[in-house]
Write a protein that holds these residues in place. Structure first.
Motif, PDB file in Angstrom:
ATOM      1  N   LEU A 684      -8.950   2.614   3.160  1.00  0.00           N
ATOM      2  CA  LEU A 684      -8.335   1.451   3.223  1.00  0.00           C
ATOM      3  C   LEU A 684      -6.618   1.516   3.371  1.00  0.00           C
ATOM      4  O   LEU A 684      -6.055   0.947   4.434  1.00  0.00           O
ATOM      5  CB  LEU A 684      -8.462   0.604   1.935  1.00  0.00           C
ATOM      6  N   CYS A 685      -6.112   2.548   2.629  1.00  0.00           N
ATOM      7  CA  CYS A 685      -4.944   2.796   2.908  1.00  0.00           C
ATOM      8  C   CYS A 685      -4.463   3.339   4.169  1.00  0.00           C
ATOM      9  O   CYS A 685      -3.466   3.156   4.960  1.00  0.00           O
ATOM     10  CB  CYS A 685      -4.249   3.457   1.772  1.00  0.00           C
ATOM     11  N   ARG A 686      -5.365   4.256   4.728  1.00  0.00           N
ATOM     12  CA  ARG A 686      -5.246   5.012   6.099  1.00  0.00           C
ATOM     13  C   ARG A 686      -5.317   3.886   7.068  1.00  0.00           C
ATOM     14  O   ARG A 686      -4.531   3.813   8.143  1.00  0.00           O
ATOM     15  CB  ARG A 686      -6.248   6.110   6.142  1.00  0.00           C
ATOM     16  N   GLU A 687      -6.094   2.990   6.830  1.00  0.00           N
ATOM     17  CA  GLU A 687      -6.434   2.072   8.069  1.00  0.00           C
ATOM     18  C   GLU A 687      -5.117   1.099   8.069  1.00  0.00           C
ATOM     19  O   GLU A 687      -4.747   0.735   9.153  1.00  0.00           O
ATOM     20  CB  GLU A 687      -7.664   1.027   7.696  1.00  0.00           C
ATOM     21  N   ALA A 688      -4.966   0.553   6.898  1.00  0.00           N
ATOM     22  CA  ALA A 688      -3.353  -0.108   6.714  1.00  0.00           C
ATOM     23  C   ALA A 688      -2.187   0.660   7.608  1.00  0.00           C
ATOM     24  O   ALA A 688      -1.247   0.055   8.057  1.00  0.00           O
ATOM     25  CB  ALA A 688      -3.293  -0.708   5.360  1.00  0.00           C
ATOM     26  N   ALA A 689      -2.363   1.971   7.218  1.00  0.00           N
ATOM     27  CA  ALA A 689      -1.256   2.586   7.675  1.00  0.00           C
ATOM     28  C   ALA A 689      -1.148   2.783   9.121  1.00  0.00           C
ATOM     29  O   ALA A 689      -0.101   2.870   9.860  1.00  0.00           O
ATOM     30  CB  ALA A 689      -1.286   4.053   7.046  1.00  0.00           C
ATOM     31  N   LEU A 690      -2.315   2.477   9.744  1.00  0.00           N
ATOM     32  CA  LEU A 690      -2.406   2.434  11.315  1.00  0.00           C
ATOM     33  C   LEU A 690      -1.554   1.274  11.964  1.00  0.00           C
ATOM     34  O   LEU A 690      -1.736   1.125  13.058  1.00  0.00           O
ATOM     35  CB  LEU A 690      -3.778   2.787  11.619  1.00  0.00           C
ATOM     36  N   GLY A 691      -1.833   0.078  10.972  1.00  0.00           N
ATOM     37  CA  GLY A 691      -1.135  -1.050  11.659  1.00  0.00           C
ATOM     38  C   GLY A 691       0.069  -1.076  12.411  1.00  0.00           C
ATOM     39  O   GLY A 691       0.138  -1.365  13.335  1.00  0.00           O
ATOM     40  N   PRO A 692       1.092  -0.408  11.524  1.00  0.00           N
ATOM     41  CA  PRO A 692       2.452  -0.528  12.333  1.00  0.00           C
ATOM     42  C   PRO A 692       2.328   0.215  13.588  1.00  0.00           C
ATOM     43  O   PRO A 692       2.858  -0.106  14.709  1.00  0.00           O
ATOM     44  CB  PRO A 692       3.168   0.427  11.437  1.00  0.00           C
ATOM     45  N   ILE A 693       1.487   1.291  13.842  1.00  0.00           N
ATOM     46  CA  ILE A 693       1.239   2.168  14.854  1.00  0.00           C
ATOM     47  C   ILE A 693       0.659   1.264  16.223  1.00  0.00           C
ATOM     48  O   ILE A 693       1.126   1.357  17.056  1.00  0.00           O
ATOM     49  CB  ILE A 693       0.410   3.333  14.822  1.00  0.00           C
ATOM     50  N   GLN A 708      11.887   3.929  13.663  1.00  0.00           N
ATOM     51  CA  GLN A 708      11.677   2.622  14.422  1.00  0.00           C
ATOM     52  C   GLN A 708      10.250   2.022  14.223  1.00  0.00           C
ATOM     53  O   GLN A 708      10.010   0.882  14.451  1.00  0.00           O
ATOM     54  CB  GLN A 708      12.048   3.022  15.915  1.00  0.00           C
ATOM     55  N   VAL A 709       9.290   3.114  13.710  1.00  0.00           N
ATOM     56  CA  VAL A 709       8.064   2.467  13.233  1.00  0.00           C
ATOM     57  C   VAL A 709       8.130   1.599  11.879  1.00  0.00           C
ATOM     58  O   VAL A 709       8.647   1.864  11.004  1.00  0.00           O
ATOM     59  CB  VAL A 709       7.090   3.469  12.773  1.00  0.00           C
ATOM     60  N   ARG A 710       7.743   0.369  11.973  1.00  0.00           N
ATOM     61  CA  ARG A 710       7.878  -0.503  10.992  1.00  0.00           C
ATOM     62  C   ARG A 710       6.955  -0.415   9.849  1.00  0.00           C
ATOM     63  O   ARG A 710       6.025   0.461   9.806  1.00  0.00           O
ATOM     64  CB  ARG A 710       7.581  -2.156  11.536  1.00  0.00           C
ATOM     65  N   PRO A 711       7.591  -1.011   8.587  1.00  0.00           N
ATOM     66  CA  PRO A 711       6.820  -0.553   7.378  1.00  0.00           C
ATOM     67  C   PRO A 711       5.437  -1.145   7.540  1.00  0.00           C
ATOM     68  O   PRO A 711       5.109  -1.983   8.109  1.00  0.00           O
ATOM     69  CB  PRO A 711       7.733  -1.005   6.379  1.00  0.00           C
ATOM     70  N   ILE A 712       4.609  -0.535   6.468  1.00  0.00           N
ATOM     71  CA  ILE A 712       3.275  -1.083   5.962  1.00  0.00           C
ATOM     72  C   ILE A 712       3.330  -2.367   5.392  1.00  0.00           C
ATOM     73  O   ILE A 712       4.201  -2.603   4.637  1.00  0.00           O
ATOM     74  CB  ILE A 712       2.369  -0.159   5.499  1.00  0.00           C
ATOM     75  N   THR A 713       2.595  -3.519   5.910  1.00  0.00           N
ATOM     76  CA  THR A 713       2.862  -4.645   5.337  1.00  0.00           C
ATOM     77  C   THR A 713       1.591  -5.243   4.535  1.00  0.00           C
ATOM     78  O   THR A 713       0.380  -4.641   4.887  1.00  0.00           O
ATOM     79  CB  THR A 713       3.340  -5.961   6.014  1.00  0.00           C
ATOM     80  N   VAL A 714       1.476  -6.119   3.991  1.00  0.00           N
ATOM     81  CA  VAL A 714       0.228  -6.486   3.403  1.00  0.00           C
ATOM     82  C   VAL A 714      -0.554  -7.275   4.080  1.00  0.00           C
ATOM     83  O   VAL A 714      -1.989  -7.325   4.255  1.00  0.00           O
ATOM     84  CB  VAL A 714       0.527  -7.859   2.268  1.00  0.00           C
ATOM     85  N   GLU A 715      -0.062  -7.725   5.462  1.00  0.00           N
ATOM     86  CA  GLU A 715      -1.047  -8.254   6.452  1.00  0.00           C
ATOM     87  C   GLU A 715      -1.865  -6.907   6.992  1.00  0.00           C
ATOM     88  O   GLU A 715      -2.866  -7.238   7.425  1.00  0.00           O
ATOM     89  CB  GLU A 715      -0.237  -8.698   7.455  1.00  0.00           C
ATOM     90  N   ASP A 716      -1.157  -5.784   7.099  1.00  0.00           N
ATOM     91  CA  ASP A 716      -1.835  -4.794   7.610  1.00  0.00           C
ATOM     92  C   ASP A 716      -3.166  -4.360   6.479  1.00  0.00           C
ATOM     93  O   ASP A 716      -4.368  -4.084   7.053  1.00  0.00           O
ATOM     94  CB  ASP A 716      -1.109  -3.459   7.413  1.00  0.00           C
ATOM     95  N   PHE A 717      -2.991  -4.483   5.397  1.00  0.00           N
ATOM     96  CA  PHE A 717      -3.998  -4.301   4.327  1.00  0.00           C
ATOM     97  C   PHE A 717      -5.005  -5.336   4.338  1.00  0.00           C
ATOM     98  O   PHE A 717      -6.127  -5.108   4.232  1.00  0.00           O
ATOM     99  CB  PHE A 717      -3.296  -4.337   3.205  1.00  0.00           C
ATOM    100  N   LYS A 719      -5.726  -7.071   7.101  1.00  0.00           N
ATOM    101  CA  LYS A 719      -6.688  -6.732   8.402  1.00  0.00           C
ATOM    102  C   LYS A 719      -7.697  -5.562   8.133  1.00  0.00           C
ATOM    103  O   LYS A 719      -8.914  -5.535   8.421  1.00  0.00           O
ATOM    104  CB  LYS A 719      -5.630  -6.335   9.740  1.00  0.00           C
ATOM    105  N   ALA A 720      -7.157  -4.689   7.561  1.00  0.00           N
ATOM    106  CA  ALA A 720      -7.866  -3.185   7.024  1.00  0.00           C
ATOM    107  C   ALA A 720      -9.120  -3.627   6.222  1.00  0.00           C
ATOM    108  O   ALA A 720     -10.140  -3.076   6.270  1.00  0.00           O
ATOM    109  CB  ALA A 720      -7.042  -2.132   6.247  1.00  0.00           C
ATOM    110  N   SER A 722     -10.860  -6.064   6.401  1.00  0.00           N
ATOM    111  CA  SER A 722     -11.970  -6.512   7.209  1.00  0.00           C
ATOM    112  C   SER A 722     -12.712  -5.468   7.877  1.00  0.00           C
ATOM    113  O   SER A 722     -13.802  -5.543   8.602  1.00  0.00           O
ATOM    114  CB  SER A 722     -11.389  -7.616   8.217  1.00  0.00           C
ATOM    115  N   ILE A 723     -11.969  -4.345   8.142  1.00  0.00           N
ATOM    116  CA  ILE A 723     -12.619  -3.266   8.568  1.00  0.00           C
ATOM    117  C   ILE A 723     -13.437  -2.083   7.679  1.00  0.00           C
ATOM    118  O   ILE A 723     -14.475  -1.739   7.785  1.00  0.00           O
ATOM    119  CB  ILE A 723     -11.546  -2.247   9.593  1.00  0.00           C
ATOM    120  N   ILE A 724     -12.661  -1.858   6.529  1.00  0.00           N
ATOM    121  CA  ILE A 724     -13.225  -0.990   5.550  1.00  0.00           C
ATOM    122  C   ILE A 724     -14.007  -1.956   4.218  1.00  0.00           C
ATOM    123  O   ILE A 724     -13.280  -2.704   3.613  1.00  0.00           O
ATOM    124  CB  ILE A 724     -12.100  -0.193   4.801  1.00  0.00           C
ATOM    125  N   LYS A 725     -15.159  -1.443   4.011  1.00  0.00           N
ATOM    126  CA  LYS A 725     -16.197  -2.188   3.315  1.00  0.00           C
ATOM    127  C   LYS A 725     -16.270  -1.270   2.130  1.00  0.00           C
ATOM    128  O   LYS A 725     -16.396  -0.128   2.391  1.00  0.00           O
ATOM    129  CB  LYS A 725     -17.295  -2.744   4.118  1.00  0.00           C
TER     130      LYS A 725
END
Ligand SMILES: Nc1ncnc2c1ncn2[C@@H]1O[C@H](COP(=O)(O)OP(=O)(O)OP(=O)(O)O)[C@@H](O)[C@H]1O
Length: 748
Positions: A684-693, A708-717, A719-720, A722-725
């Motif tokens: 889950l954390c890996r998936e969320a970490a891809l959000g900014p990218i 310049q890459v934005r920080p990981i946010t709760v929204e990334d989590f 979204k993640a 919904s992908i990682i079950k």
């Protein structure tokens, strides 16, 4: 070997390969039965309409016939009656065949087939009589002067000889017998001791054979051409003519060899069964006479011998090792049967044969045994002689494929022999010592390893995990009970063995069980890093081998090596694959591995002072063998991480990332990850970490800087999520919990 024994060999070989009537010889019959069995199996596999019972009963019948053929004691029945040459090869191997004895006696066969008690003429007897006459005549011919030079043989360096004796009727001096060139294979496995007085000649007698009708009878049109491979009785093409051979009180019908041995036989096929040997021996044998083996136009009845194909220019080694040439008889018959030899008289040659108990003629098999003994000591041949079949990758075995025994040859290992050669030069005949270059040679002085193969020691040593691992207890989130228990039974006893003695002695086995991805392997690594012990991380695949008997040796080696490295922990991930419940249907070799494992784990072989711990990890504890379950005394449930543990995992993983999550947001994520394993949380954390990218424009990806890459946010989590079950189902979870209640120690 006496003359009668030689005849027995010849007889065995002929009968094994010949076809007795329409049904074929025993060799063919067994092949056919085996083929039928395989075919039946595939038919059944291909169609479910075929009745199981019918298949079963047919298989049973075929197996019965097969067994009768292999073990039958009648002369033409059991294959064991034809096994002498094979037995000679396997005789020194450790193998059940050692007990396998030929049921035939030489004298019985000679009596039956060479002494005719009926008025019918015996073609074999006639044949031998003729030969004896011929050789007697040859004896009267004065020896010719030695040839000016010896021409090197290009074709058949092996010794060829013909042995004959006077016409007598006792067993060992039956009229006479001939070892044809096609019997070379046999000769190689046969030590010939010719009784004194029997003249010995050597060389090619193609034209004599023609005279004697030994070069084949006329065959049918089917003998034309040359078939490839070895056809089965029912699909043989071009089978030669069947001739009848009267053998004393019985009459034997011998089908002349199938077409595989012939090359362009023309109208007169024939050639006899011996052609098969030529067929297998390759180009040197075939077609030298243009018309293949079918030169004989004589329709002499009896065995249709093939043309031996001895070459006139062949050089032969005489029995005492000095070279001779044989000069064949010309058509005019003046030079028949003459020997010439450099600097020696024929008498000498004959006396060399007649040396009685110490014959100077060494057969190929005898030579091989001597060489083996030179290499491997008195133990002689190893499985190398037995399993020398060529191995190939990715080729399915067919009914025609040679049997390759599942026994490792001494010069072979899982790595094509490389490891073996490196560690055991004796396997390649260089000596018996351990290779000094082996990094583990020093270990072999330890008594505990005296019966262990160094190649296995090396394999096990390669499984030792580097103690410099940096996994600490803090890296493992949650699992407090498991951590405390492990500290108690693993780490402290290893550190202070003097305190943990007697009743306080640590258990010998620990089982970590639970859903996948909950940190069992991490715990193993942590034990390795923290306990100060030698840590062997063994996978089931490194303990199993394709060779029968190697698996259990490997298990033994593993425990022996671990004992040499105390304090030691043997960690086996997915231990269920090694120690599943034993059943009647499982393979013998896997059963033996389990048994060895249990024996080694048992207190009987594990001294109480030994600081040796076995840690197994599994997702399927319910499949473990009961005996293994008992030996893995402490069973620790490693459950899914609780909310607090999940939070620790996220905190740990986000600690070296740029993120904007506050504590409450992390908690929010953790609340939504109920049922996630530690591995799911990491994903889950890996998936969320891809959000900014993902939010970066594709065009900018080349030149954007890390800052310049934005920080990981709760929204990334979110979204993640919904992908990682979660990967573990409630039903599976319930199974673990039930098992834990039944056997686990965390249920107290
Ligand atoms: N308790 C935990 N604390 C921290 N990380 C964890 C924990 N459990 C699992 N993980 C994460 O999950 C990954 C996989 O864990 P591990 O391989 O130890 O699981 P496992 O129980 O051995 O799984 P399996 O049974 O499938 O072999 C670890 O690398 C780690 O990132």
């Amino acid at each position: 070997m006496e003359a009668g024994d030689v005849f027995l060999h010849l007889w065995q070989k002929r009968n094994l390969e010949s076809e007795n009537g329409a049904n074929g010889g025993p060799g063919d019959k067994t092949e056919a039965l085996r083929f039928n069995l395989v075919q039946l199996y595939y038919l059944k596999m291909a169609s479910s309409d075929i009745d199981d019972l019918a298949v079963l009963s047919k298989s049973r019948q075929l197996l019965q016939e097969y067994g009768d053929l292999i073990d039958g004691t009648q002369e033409e029945g059991g294959l064991n009656n034809y096994a002498e040459p094979i037995l000679a090869l396997v005789g020194n191997s450790k193998n059940e065949s050692k007990e396998w004895k030929c049921g035939l006696q030489a004298q019985d066969v000679v009596r039956k087939y060479l002494t005719s008690d009926t008025k019918d003429s015996n073609p074999l007897e006639e044949e031998y009589n003729k030969l004896a006459d011929l050789l007697n005549k040859a004896e009267d011919t004065p020896p010719p002067p030695p040839p000016p030079a010896v021409v090197e043989s290009k074709v058949q360096p092996r010794m060829r000889q013909r042995v004959s004796g006077p016409q007598q009727d006792s067993i060992n001096t039956y009229p006479s017998f001939t070892l044809m060139e096609s019997d070379d294979v046999l000769l190689e496995n046969t030590e010939v001791r010719v009784p004194p007085g029997i003249p010995v000649t050597n060389g090619s007698r193609r034209d004599e054979m023609e005279d004697w009708g030994m070069m084949g009878t006329s065959g049918g049109p089917g003998t034309r051409g040359r078939a490839q491979g070895r056809p089965y009785p029912w699909n043989r093409t071009g089978r030669g003519q069947v001739t009848s051979m009267s053998t004393g009180d019985r009459s034997q019908t011998t089908a002349i060899q199938d077409s595989r041995s012939y090359r362009g036989g023309g109208g007169s096929g024939g050639g006899g069964w011996r052609g098969s040997v030529g067929g297998r021996s390759g180009g040197d044998w075939r077609g030298r006479s243009g018309g293949g083996y079918n030169r004989n136009t004589d329709s002499h009845s009896g065995y249709g011998y093939s043309d031996n194909g001895w070459r006139e220019e062949d050089i032969h080694e005489i029995p005492n090792g000095r070279p001779t040439t044989y000069k064949p008889r010309t058509r005019g018959g003046q030079e028949r049967n003459q020997w010439s030899r450099r600097g020696n008289e024929e008498e000498e040659l004959r006396s060399a044969f007649n040396t009685g108990p110490n014959p100077c003629f060494k057969t190929a098999s005898h030579q091989m045994v001597l060489e083996q003994q030179k290499k491997f000591g008195r133990g002689g041949m190893t499985e190398a002689a037995y399993g020398s079949g060529k191995r190939s990758l990715g080729v399915r075995r067919s009914v025609n494929t040679k049997f390759v025994p599942p026994v490792r040859r001494d010069d072979e290992d899982e790595y094509g022999g490389e490891l073996m050669r490196r560690c055991m030069p004796q396997a390649s005949g260089k000596g018996r010592g351990v290779d000094e270059e082996s990094p583990y040679a020093y270990l072999m002085t330890d008594d505990r390893l005296k019966n262990i193969d160094i190649k296995m020691v090396e394999l096990i040593m390669n499984e030792i995990m580097d103690n410099g691992l940096s996994v600490t207890w803090d890296d493992i989130a949650g699992l407090n009970l498991a951590k405390t228990t492990i500290q108690e039974i693993v780490v402290w006893p290893m550190l202070r063995p003097d305190i943990f003695t007697g009743l306080r002695g640590p258990p010998k086995g620990l089982l970590l069980f639970g859903p996948p991805g909950t940190g069992k392997t991490m715990i193993g690594k942590c034990i390795a890093a923290q306990s100060g012990s030698t840590f062997f991380s063994i996978s089931a695949s490194s303990l199993t081998s394709k060779w029968v008997g190697e698996g259990e040796k490997m298990v033994r080696a593993m425990f022996a090596v671990a004992r040499c490295h105390q304090p030691a922990v043997i960690f086996i991930d997915e231990i269920d694959s090694l120690l599943t419940q034993r059943s009647d249907t499982e393979h013998e070799s896997s059963r033996r591995i389990k048994t060895e494992f249990l024996v080694q784990l048992d207190g009987a072989t594990t001294e109480s002072e030994e600081r040796l711990l076995m840690v197994g990890a599994t997702n399927r504890p319910q499949e473990l063998d009961e005996a293994a379950r008992r030996r893995l005394v402490k069973k620790l449930y490693i459950p899914l991480p609780e909310e607090k543990a999940r939070q620790q995992i996220i905190d740990k993983l986000l600690s070296n990332q740029s993120h904007s999550l506050g504590e409450s947001e992390v908690q929010q994520v953790c609340q939504q990850t109920n049922g996630y394993s530690g591995a799911d949380m990491a994903n889950l954390c890996r998936e969320a970490a891809l959000g900014p990218i993902r939010s970066i424009n594709f065009a900018d990806i080349h030149h954007i800087s890390v800052d310049q890459v934005r920080p990981i946010t709760v929204e990334d989590f979110i979204k993640a999520l919904s992908i990682i079950k979660p990967s573990v189902s409630d039903r599976d979870l319930q199974l673990y919990e039930d098992w834990n209640v039944k056997y686990g120690i965390s249920a107290r």
